[in-house]
Design a protein around this motif. Structure first.
Motif, short mmCIF file in Angstrom:
data_model
loop_
_atom_site.label_atom_id
_atom_site.label_comp_id
_atom_site.label_asym_id
_atom_site.label_seq_id
_atom_site.Cartn_x
_atom_site.Cartn_y
_atom_site.Cartn_z
N GLY A 24 0.81 -1.21 0.00
CA GLY A 24 0.00 0.00 0.00
C GLY A 24 0.84 1.26 0.00
N ALA A 25 2.15 1.11 -0.18
CA ALA A 25 3.06 2.25 -0.10
C ALA A 25 2.77 3.30 -1.17
CB ALA A 25 4.51 1.77 -0.19
N SER A 26 2.49 2.88 -2.39
CA SER A 26 2.22 3.84 -3.46
C SER A 26 0.98 4.66 -3.15
CB SER A 26 2.03 3.14 -4.79
OG SER A 26 3.23 2.61 -5.24
N LEU A 27 -0.06 3.99 -2.72
CA LEU A 27 -1.30 4.69 -2.37
C LEU A 27 -1.05 5.63 -1.21
CD1 LEU A 27 -4.32 5.23 -2.70
CD2 LEU A 27 -4.74 3.23 -1.27
N ASP A 28 -0.33 5.18 -0.20
CA ASP A 28 -0.04 6.04 0.95
C ASP A 28 0.75 7.27 0.53
OD1 ASP A 28 -1.37 4.29 2.63
OD2 ASP A 28 0.47 3.33 3.37
N ARG A 29 1.76 7.08 -0.33
CA ARG A 29 2.55 8.22 -0.80
C ARG A 29 1.69 9.20 -1.58
NH1 ARG A 29 6.37 4.19 -1.85
NH2 ARG A 29 5.77 4.12 -4.03
N CYS A 30 0.84 8.65 -2.42
CA CYS A 30 -0.04 9.50 -3.22
C CYS A 30 -0.99 10.28 -2.33
CB CYS A 30 -0.82 8.63 -4.22
SG CYS A 30 -1.82 9.57 -5.39
N LEU A 31 -1.60 9.61 -1.37
CA LEU A 31 -2.54 10.28 -0.48
C LEU A 31 -1.84 11.31 0.40
CD1 LEU A 31 -4.83 7.29 0.54
CD2 LEU A 31 -5.45 9.24 -0.91
N ASP A 32 -0.59 11.04 0.78
CA ASP A 32 0.16 12.00 1.59
C ASP A 32 0.37 13.31 0.83
OD1 ASP A 32 0.36 10.34 3.78
OD2 ASP A 32 2.40 9.67 3.31
N LYS A 33 0.51 13.22 -0.49
CA LYS A 33 0.74 14.40 -1.32
C LYS A 33 -0.56 15.08 -1.74
CE LYS A 33 4.95 12.47 -3.26
NZ LYS A 33 5.58 11.91 -4.45
N ALA A 34 -1.67 14.37 -1.64
CA ALA A 34 -2.96 14.90 -2.11
C ALA A 34 -3.44 16.02 -1.19
CB ALA A 34 -3.99 13.78 -2.17
N THR A 35 -3.77 17.14 -1.77
CA THR A 35 -4.25 18.28 -0.98
C THR A 35 -5.70 18.62 -1.27
OG1 THR A 35 -3.41 19.82 -2.65
CG2 THR A 35 -1.94 19.28 -0.80
N THR A 36 -6.31 17.91 -2.20
CA THR A 36 -7.72 18.14 -2.52
C THR A 36 -8.44 16.80 -2.62
OG1 THR A 36 -7.40 18.01 -4.93
CG2 THR A 36 -7.10 20.19 -3.90
N THR A 37 -9.75 16.86 -2.56
CA THR A 37 -10.51 15.62 -2.71
C THR A 37 -10.34 15.06 -4.13
OG1 THR A 37 -12.51 16.90 -3.18
CG2 THR A 37 -12.21 16.11 -0.92
N LEU A 38 -10.19 15.93 -5.11
CA LEU A 38 -9.95 15.46 -6.48
C LEU A 38 -8.65 14.66 -6.53
CD1 LEU A 38 -10.55 15.36 -9.52
CD2 LEU A 38 -9.37 17.56 -9.73
N ALA A 39 -7.62 15.17 -5.90
CA ALA A 39 -6.33 14.47 -5.88
C ALA A 39 -6.46 13.14 -5.14
CB ALA A 39 -5.26 15.34 -5.24
N MET A 40 -7.21 13.11 -4.05
CA MET A 40 -7.43 11.85 -3.32
C MET A 40 -8.15 10.84 -4.20
SD MET A 40 -8.62 13.11 0.43
CE MET A 40 -7.96 14.64 1.05
N ASN A 41 -9.17 11.30 -4.90
CA ASN A 41 -9.91 10.41 -5.80
C ASN A 41 -9.01 9.89 -6.91
OD1 ASN A 41 -12.47 10.32 -4.58
ND2 ASN A 41 -13.02 12.28 -5.47
N GLN A 42 -8.09 10.72 -7.40
CA GLN A 42 -7.15 10.28 -8.42
C GLN A 42 -6.20 9.22 -7.88
OE1 GLN A 42 -5.60 14.10 -9.63
NE2 GLN A 42 -7.15 14.34 -11.23
N CYS A 43 -5.78 9.37 -6.63
CA CYS A 43 -4.93 8.35 -6.00
C CYS A 43 -5.66 7.01 -5.95
CB CYS A 43 -4.55 8.76 -4.57
SG CYS A 43 -3.44 10.18 -4.47
N TYR A 44 -6.90 7.04 -5.49
CA TYR A 44 -7.67 5.81 -5.42
C TYR A 44 -7.96 5.23 -6.79
CZ TYR A 44 -8.33 6.01 -0.39
OH TYR A 44 -8.12 6.00 0.96
#
Length: 136
Positions: A24-44
């Motif tokens: 889950g490291a990639s997802l965690d890294r992506c979510l750590d960098k996400a500053t908007t809900t759009l970015a979080m949705n893109q990570c998922y």
């Protein structure tokens, strides 16, 4: 962001995520960098796509090894799971629609977890065991 650029980034992210999906490291890294809900949705979305590729690979490998009734049973099971996934997400979408933008993140996370779990279940069938958590 232009749709073509987003799609390209999504595909690159999915390929990168495939390397360390289980941790889950990639997802965690992506979510750590996400500053908007759009970015979080893109990570998922990227994680879901990577898990979907893994799930399809596991399914294809199983289908090439199986024959007869085993193959038919797995095909039926996978089709039933796809229907379950779609109905679950439909029900969740209705439930979460009044929860604002975080509802969309929750839905994205649910979809990723559904696909990840199915990929791991198919992998466990291929290995013949799921007794060791590292096998699943």
């Amino acid at each position: 962001m232009k749709p073509g650029l987003f799609l390209m980034l999504l595909l690159v992210s999915a390929a990168t995520m495939a390397e360390d999906l289980k941790s889950g490291a990639s997802l965690d890294r992506c979510l750590d960098k996400a500053t908007t809900t759009l970015a979080m949705n893109q990570c998922y979305a990227a994680a879901t796509q990577a898990w979907d590729q893994t799930m399809n690979t596991q399914y294809t490998q199983l289908m090439t090894r199986l024959s007869g009734e085993e193959k038919t049973t797995l095909r039926r099971a996978q089709r039933a799971w796809l229907n379950y996934r779609d109905r679950w997400l439909e029900a969740s979408r209705r439930q979460l629609k009044n929860q604002g933008t975080l509802g969309s993140v929750a839905l994205s996370a649910q979809e990723m977890h559904l696909v990840r779990n199915q990929a791991l279940m198919l992998q466990s069938l291929g290995k013949g065991s799921c007794a060791n958590p590292d096998d699943c």
